[in-house]
Scaffold this active site. Sequence first.
Site, PDB file in Angstrom:
ATOM      1  N   TYR A 122       0.830  -1.208   0.000  1.00 25.14           N
ATOM      2  CA  TYR A 122       0.000   0.000   0.000  1.00 25.14           C
ATOM      3  C   TYR A 122       0.865   1.258   0.000  1.00 25.14           C
ATOM      4  O   TYR A 122       0.449   2.310   0.468  1.00 25.14           O
ATOM      5  CB  TYR A 122      -0.946   0.007   1.211  1.00 25.14           C
ATOM      6  N   LYS A 168       5.767 -13.876   3.867  1.00 26.55           N
ATOM      7  CA  LYS A 168       5.843 -14.827   2.748  1.00 26.55           C
ATOM      8  C   LYS A 168       7.278 -14.757   2.217  1.00 26.55           C
ATOM      9  O   LYS A 168       7.522 -14.533   1.017  1.00 26.55           O
ATOM     10  CB  LYS A 168       4.799 -14.439   1.687  1.00 26.55           C
ATOM     11  N   ASP A 201      -0.202 -17.648   4.150  1.00 26.50           N
ATOM     12  CA  ASP A 201      -1.280 -18.567   3.757  1.00 26.50           C
ATOM     13  C   ASP A 201      -1.560 -19.568   4.879  1.00 26.50           C
ATOM     14  O   ASP A 201      -2.714 -19.860   5.215  1.00 26.50           O
ATOM     15  CB  ASP A 201      -0.969 -19.272   2.424  1.00 26.50           C
ATOM     16  N   ASP A 225      -4.365  -6.327   6.391  1.00 27.93           N
ATOM     17  CA  ASP A 225      -5.695  -5.911   5.941  1.00 27.93           C
ATOM     18  C   ASP A 225      -6.551  -7.148   5.654  1.00 27.93           C
ATOM     19  O   ASP A 225      -7.691  -7.273   6.107  1.00 27.93           O
ATOM     20  CB  ASP A 225      -5.521  -5.064   4.674  1.00 27.93           C
ATOM     21  N   ASP A 229      -9.936  -9.050   7.894  1.00 25.65           N
ATOM     22  CA  ASP A 229     -11.285  -9.377   7.393  1.00 25.65           C
ATOM     23  C   ASP A 229     -11.617 -10.844   7.672  1.00 25.65           C
ATOM     24  O   ASP A 229     -12.750 -11.183   8.019  1.00 25.65           O
ATOM     25  CB  ASP A 229     -11.395  -9.094   5.882  1.00 25.65           C
TER      26      ASP A 229
HETATM   27  P1  ATP Z   1     -12.857  -1.407   1.942  1.00 26.88           P
HETATM   28  O1  ATP Z   1     -12.213  -1.898   0.696  1.00 26.88           O
HETATM   29  O2  ATP Z   1     -13.294   0.034   1.900  1.00 26.88           O
HETATM   30  O3  ATP Z   1     -12.118  -1.785   3.193  1.00 26.88           O
HETATM   31  P2  ATP Z   1     -14.467  -3.731   2.064  1.00 26.88           P
HETATM   32  O4  ATP Z   1     -14.175  -4.298   0.737  1.00 26.88           O
HETATM   33  O5  ATP Z   1     -13.792  -4.319   3.267  1.00 26.88           O
HETATM   34  O6  ATP Z   1     -14.251  -2.142   2.054  1.00 26.88           O
HETATM   35  P3  ATP Z   1     -16.971  -3.213   3.214  1.00 26.88           P
HETATM   36  O7  ATP Z   1     -17.445  -1.879   2.782  1.00 26.88           O
HETATM   37  O8  ATP Z   1     -16.370  -3.290   4.550  1.00 26.88           O
HETATM   38  O9  ATP Z   1     -15.992  -3.806   2.147  1.00 26.88           O
HETATM   39  O10 ATP Z   1     -18.199  -4.216   3.106  1.00 26.88           O
HETATM   40  C1  ATP Z   1     -18.065  -5.623   2.920  1.00 26.88           C
HETATM   41  C2  ATP Z   1     -19.393  -6.296   3.270  1.00 26.88           C
HETATM   42  O11 ATP Z   1     -19.591  -6.214   4.681  1.00 26.88           O
HETATM   43  C3  ATP Z   1     -20.592  -5.616   2.627  1.00 26.88           C
HETATM   44  O12 ATP Z   1     -21.549  -6.580   2.261  1.00 26.88           O
HETATM   45  C4  ATP Z   1     -21.137  -4.734   3.723  1.00 26.88           C
HETATM   46  O13 ATP Z   1     -22.510  -4.493   3.659  1.00 26.88           O
HETATM   47  C5  ATP Z   1     -20.777  -5.526   4.990  1.00 26.88           C
HETATM   48  N1  ATP Z   1     -20.532  -4.588   6.087  1.00 26.88           N
HETATM   49  C6  ATP Z   1     -19.415  -3.842   6.289  1.00 26.88           C
HETATM   50  N2  ATP Z   1     -19.544  -3.084   7.374  1.00 26.88           N
HETATM   51  C7  ATP Z   1     -20.768  -3.348   7.892  1.00 26.88           C
HETATM   52  C8  ATP Z   1     -21.482  -2.874   9.030  1.00 26.88           C
HETATM   53  N3  ATP Z   1     -20.980  -1.950   9.868  1.00 26.88           N
HETATM   54  N4  ATP Z   1     -22.727  -3.370   9.256  1.00 26.88           N
HETATM   55  C9  ATP Z   1     -23.260  -4.290   8.435  1.00 26.88           C
HETATM   56  N5  ATP Z   1     -22.629  -4.783   7.356  1.00 26.88           N
HETATM   57  C10 ATP Z   1     -21.397  -4.325   7.073  1.00 26.88           C
END
Ligand code: ATP
Length: 330
Positions: A122, A168, A201, A225, A229
């Site tokens: 990044y 990695k 991984d 990041d 998730d």
């Molecule tokens: P970014 O690339 O900006 O980090 P992301 O790709 O991680 O974003 P998000 O915007 O976080 O994507 O959303 C991913 C999924 O999680 C979507 O379906 C979204 O609706 C759900 N989501 C994210 N935050 C919430 C929240 N606070 N409440 C409910 N659902 C959420």
Amino acid sequence: MLIAVIPGDGIGPEIMSASLEVLSSIGFFPEYVYLSVGLDKWKRENIAISEDDLDVLKRADAILKAPITTPPSMRNSFSSVTLTIRKELELYANIRPLQSFPISPFKDINIVIIRENTEGLYSGVETFNGKTATTKRIITKKASERIVNFAFQYALNNWRKKITCVHKANIMKMTCGLFKEVFLEVAEKYPEINSDELLVDNCAFQMVSNPENLDVLLTTNMFGDILSDLGAALIGSLGLLGSINIGEKSILFEPVHGTAPDIVGKNIANPTGMIIASTYMLDFFGVKKGEKIRKTINKLFGNRLDLTKDLGGKATTKDFVRTLINLMDN
Ligand code: ATP
């Protein structure tokens, strides 16, 4: 005490107002300065964040930030405001605690991800010559030493027993190799903390199959990041996690998730991650009620009260906040 508030884009304003309501409910009334940076500002002024905005952020005692849109298109776009803030304020350490709630599919998770926040994939150094697109993965010895030392100090201050360096280095021998080498060197200075390493991984696999063996995970920017998730899925929703971004002079609190464009304006966003981020801010200022808010969120989830849609419930964002505040009053 001056707190810069960035309501952000997408669901940002909805979850920020939820979070500020919770802070008022416990009697926390600092001086707030609101900054409208991101997509709307870019549409209005053709600039997503200005030097003046950055000056305000630098002067603030803390920053409370909701997610900001980063348009993916290469042309006619602006670069990530979140990354700009992290770079300009040198917020080099991103701490993402993963702790199970009573509604979490994976119980007893207690992991902290510490992510180097300023370089790696990044770094923002990209080129495209019409045929080939390139991103530079920059890893410096200086930034690696800074984050590795930070991680060991964090482990000591927070009673953590082990740090796992996630990399990695078998494939990216130069960049991940340097990060790993610095980790091994610094680890020798901290014999009281166990240290080991995992390929990224394998780390993803271990987070799902043996999460109880993991304690602090230290890694580079993009791996951190992605793994957070994955961690959010173990906890139950992206909407549940808060995070802290630390620099030498500034500190910023934000949820882990993005702007969730698919649910904007529906009043169904889960504000927990934003609220948890604001409780970390209370901890930072020595305000004891942060822990009380976290315990009440646990109670709310334990009793399966007013869950939002992402957790299988029907509650709106506003229902959730009302129930949380009522529970704290009782
Ligand atoms: P970014 O690339 O900006 O980090 P992301 O790709 O991680 O974003 P998000 O915007 O976080 O994507 O959303 C991913 C999924 O999680 C979507 O379906 C979204 O609706 C759900 N989501 C994210 N935050 C919430 C929240 N606070 N409440 C409910 N659902 C959420």
